[in-house]
Scaffold this motif. Structure first.
Motif, PDB file in Angstrom:
ATOM      1  N   THR B 106       2.283  -1.597  -1.843  1.00  0.00           N
ATOM      2  CA  THR B 106       3.544  -1.917  -0.970  1.00  0.00           C
ATOM      3  C   THR B 106       4.508  -0.492  -1.237  1.00  0.00           C
ATOM      4  O   THR B 106       5.464  -0.286  -0.327  1.00  0.00           O
ATOM      5  N   LEU B 107       4.090   0.148  -2.084  1.00  0.00           N
ATOM      6  CA  LEU B 107       5.173   1.432  -2.392  1.00  0.00           C
ATOM      7  C   LEU B 107       5.547   2.469  -1.245  1.00  0.00           C
ATOM      8  O   LEU B 107       6.771   2.441  -0.999  1.00  0.00           O
ATOM      9  N   ALA B 108       4.566   3.150  -0.581  1.00  0.00           N
ATOM     10  CA  ALA B 108       4.816   3.742   0.617  1.00  0.00           C
ATOM     11  C   ALA B 108       5.463   3.083   1.815  1.00  0.00           C
ATOM     12  O   ALA B 108       6.631   3.520   2.098  1.00  0.00           O
ATOM     13  N   ILE B 120       6.125  -6.500   4.276  1.00  0.00           N
ATOM     14  CA  ILE B 120       5.390  -5.283   3.742  1.00  0.00           C
ATOM     15  C   ILE B 120       4.519  -6.361   3.029  1.00  0.00           C
ATOM     16  O   ILE B 120       3.301  -6.035   2.567  1.00  0.00           O
ATOM     17  N   LYS B 121       5.204  -6.917   1.908  1.00  0.00           N
ATOM     18  CA  LYS B 121       4.263  -7.863   1.024  1.00  0.00           C
ATOM     19  C   LYS B 121       3.222  -8.881   1.567  1.00  0.00           C
ATOM     20  O   LYS B 121       2.199  -8.578   1.226  1.00  0.00           O
ATOM     21  N   GLU B 126      -2.606  -9.246   2.432  1.00  0.00           N
ATOM     22  CA  GLU B 126      -3.478  -9.753   3.505  1.00  0.00           C
ATOM     23  C   GLU B 126      -4.724  -8.542   3.090  1.00  0.00           C
ATOM     24  O   GLU B 126      -5.831  -8.942   3.138  1.00  0.00           O
ATOM     25  N   LEU B 127      -4.307  -7.163   3.027  1.00  0.00           N
ATOM     26  CA  LEU B 127      -5.168  -6.227   2.763  1.00  0.00           C
ATOM     27  C   LEU B 127      -5.894  -6.268   1.447  1.00  0.00           C
ATOM     28  O   LEU B 127      -7.068  -6.187   1.282  1.00  0.00           O
ATOM     29  N   LEU B 133      -9.215  -8.544  -3.425  1.00  0.00           N
ATOM     30  CA  LEU B 133      -8.521  -8.438  -4.932  1.00  0.00           C
ATOM     31  C   LEU B 133      -7.347  -9.028  -4.660  1.00  0.00           C
ATOM     32  O   LEU B 133      -6.290  -8.829  -5.517  1.00  0.00           O
ATOM     33  N   ALA B 134      -7.131 -10.020  -3.949  1.00  0.00           N
ATOM     34  CA  ALA B 134      -5.752 -10.748  -3.806  1.00  0.00           C
ATOM     35  C   ALA B 134      -5.546 -11.396  -5.299  1.00  0.00           C
ATOM     36  O   ALA B 134      -4.402 -11.379  -5.746  1.00  0.00           O
TER      37      ALA B 134
END
Lengths: 213, 250
Positions: B106-108, B120-121, B126-127, B133-134
């Motif tokens: 989420t940083l960028a 974003i979170k 989802e990704l 790796l959730a």
């Protein structure tokens, strides 16, 4: 005699602490600026800053105190700064130079890949420095920084060369009254305060240990 | 029109001409595999696409928009904007060690305000789900295996929605038993209209995932074609020798 001596020394130590805290407040950020200067891609600025760091680190702080306090008056006929202000100026410059070298070492130890990872994500230079590089630098420089900060506590005693009252002076003033032990006793104040700092640094290091690398 | 057009890219380091004029096009949703021995310029090509290096000559266009405006020096801001078209997954992951898995992803987007913090979170989760790796969202990189770290790096790269995602030998730094999970993740991303360029030494992987294969040697493209064309019926003698050398080493 013990209580009045303790109180007098506490008063003196408070003056030492003021020098310590103000020096830190100014030299920590100033050191970052000096560090940026000495890492600059603009060669003249880099040469100038490295030369400045060489002069400041290469001469005694005691001499720097004298020059900053008496220099303007002797050389340019300017009015002298208040003694305490001159002390803070000299200390802040001196410590900024030491800190800048610690910062530089820390910054240069961060792998190129960390910058590149930020770059390919589209981050700005400022974001990469403050969000990716600096937090990692802080962890890596904790040990040398705590060393330097503990040295600063003891270096505050140099301020008396330009007649700034602090704990050593307070201790010494009892000699005139026939008491030698208060001067030795001042050591306990430094020792206790540095003990507290050591515990504090250990706590911070432990807190930063949530990650590795 | 092709999504990505690369025309006559040249790059030299000192006396070493690393790229001697690279041209290719890539359609949206296609996967391009670049193979070749080390020193052939594959990594430099990816670094040029991501503007970690600036090509000396040539043009790179995404969606018909030229990014290099050759002859002119790009400003820092132009370089940064150009980079947003591309993503790069590094050979050695380069995760941010002081951020946990979710924060790495989420940083960028957060710093660049691409969306609301909640979305974003949610998107990051989802990704992470997609790369499997959730359940590691709160872990720090040092607590993960190399394969897991690389999967986080893939999620991190996708979080910025690059139009083309590049992989620089994504499994070369991994133990052999960990390469499979990373390759499976990359394979799984295919078909979601994601355009990818993968520099790899995993020939079987290239064969099964790529739509187009490029064989590079000494800074030029020696052969380009479908996996069948390049692997099974290579036209160039150099390609044949390279592939033969590969088979013999196993």
């Amino acid at each position: 005699m013990f209580l009045p001596v303790t109180l007098e020394l506490l008063g003196g130590f408070w003056e030492s602490l003021k020098v310590f805290l103000l020096t830190l407040a100014f030299s920590l950020p100033l050191g970052l600026l000096v560090c940026f200067g000495s890492m600059s891609k603009f060669a003249p600025l880099k040469a100038l800053m490295r030369c400045f760091v060489w002069v400041i680190r290469g001469t005694p702080l005691m001499l720097q105190l004298i020059i900053i306090f008496y220099g303007p008056g002797l050389l340019f006929d300017l009015p002298a700064m208040p003694r305490f202000t001159a002390t803070i100026v000299a200390f802040a410059i001196n410590y900024a130079c030491y800190f800048s070298e610690i910062y530089r070492g820390g910054i240069e130890s961060i792998a190129r890949g960390q910058y590149e990872a930020g770059q390919v994500l589209g981050l700005t230079k400022g974001q990469i420095f403050f969000k990716i590089v600096l937090p990692q630098v802080i962890k890596r420089i904790m040990a040398p920084m705590s060393n330097e900060i503990i040295t600063l506590v003891k270096d505050t005693s140099l301020a008396r060369i330009i007649s700034v009252y602090e704990i050593i002076w307070a201790g010494e003033s009892f000699i005139k009254k026939g008491l030698l032990w208060p001067l030795f006793y001042t050591g306990a104040f430094y020792l206790i305060f540095n003990g507290l700092l050591t515990v504090l640094f250990a706590k911070i290091e432990k807190k930063l240990n949530y990650y590795r690398g | 029109m092709a999504l990505l057009q690369v025309e006559n890219i040249k790059k030299r380091f000192g006396n070493n001409q690393v790229l001697k004029g690279i041209s290719f096009t890539l359609e949206r949703g296609q996967v391009l595999a670049i193979i070749g021995s080390s020193g052939s310029g594959k990594t430099t090509l990816l670094r040029c696409l991501n503007f970690l290096e600036t090509p000396d000559e040539g043009e790179i266009s995404v969606g018909g928009k030229p990014l290099l405006n050759l002859g002119q020096t790009l400003t820092e801001e132009q370089v940064r904007e150009n980079r947003l078209h591309f993503g790069l997954v590094f050979q050695n992951f380069n995760l941010f060690p002081h951020y946990n898995v979710l924060e790495n992803v989420t940083l960028a987007p957060t710093l660049l305000n691409t969306d609301t913090p909640e979305r974003i979170k949610a998107h990051a989760m989802e990704l992470l789900e997609q790369v499997g790796l959730a359940n590691k969202a709160d872990a720090y990189p040092y607590q993960l295996s190399g394969g897991q770290q690389q999967r986080v790096a893939i999620a991190r790269a996708w979080a910025m929605h690059p139009e083309v995602l590049c992989f620089d030998e994504p499994t070369s730094a991994l133990d052999p038993e960990l390469t499979g999970e990373v390759l499976r993740v990359i394979k799984g991303l295919k078909g979601e209209d994601r355009t990818m360029i993968v520099v790899t030494h995993e020939m079987e992987f290239a064969k099964s995932v790529a739509d187009v294969v490029i064989y590079m040697a000494d800074g030029v493209i020696v052969e380009v074609g479908t996996p069948e064309e390049v692997f099974d019926h290579p036209k160039n003698e150099k390609t044949r020798a390279f592939l033969q050398g590969f088979q013999e080493s196993f």
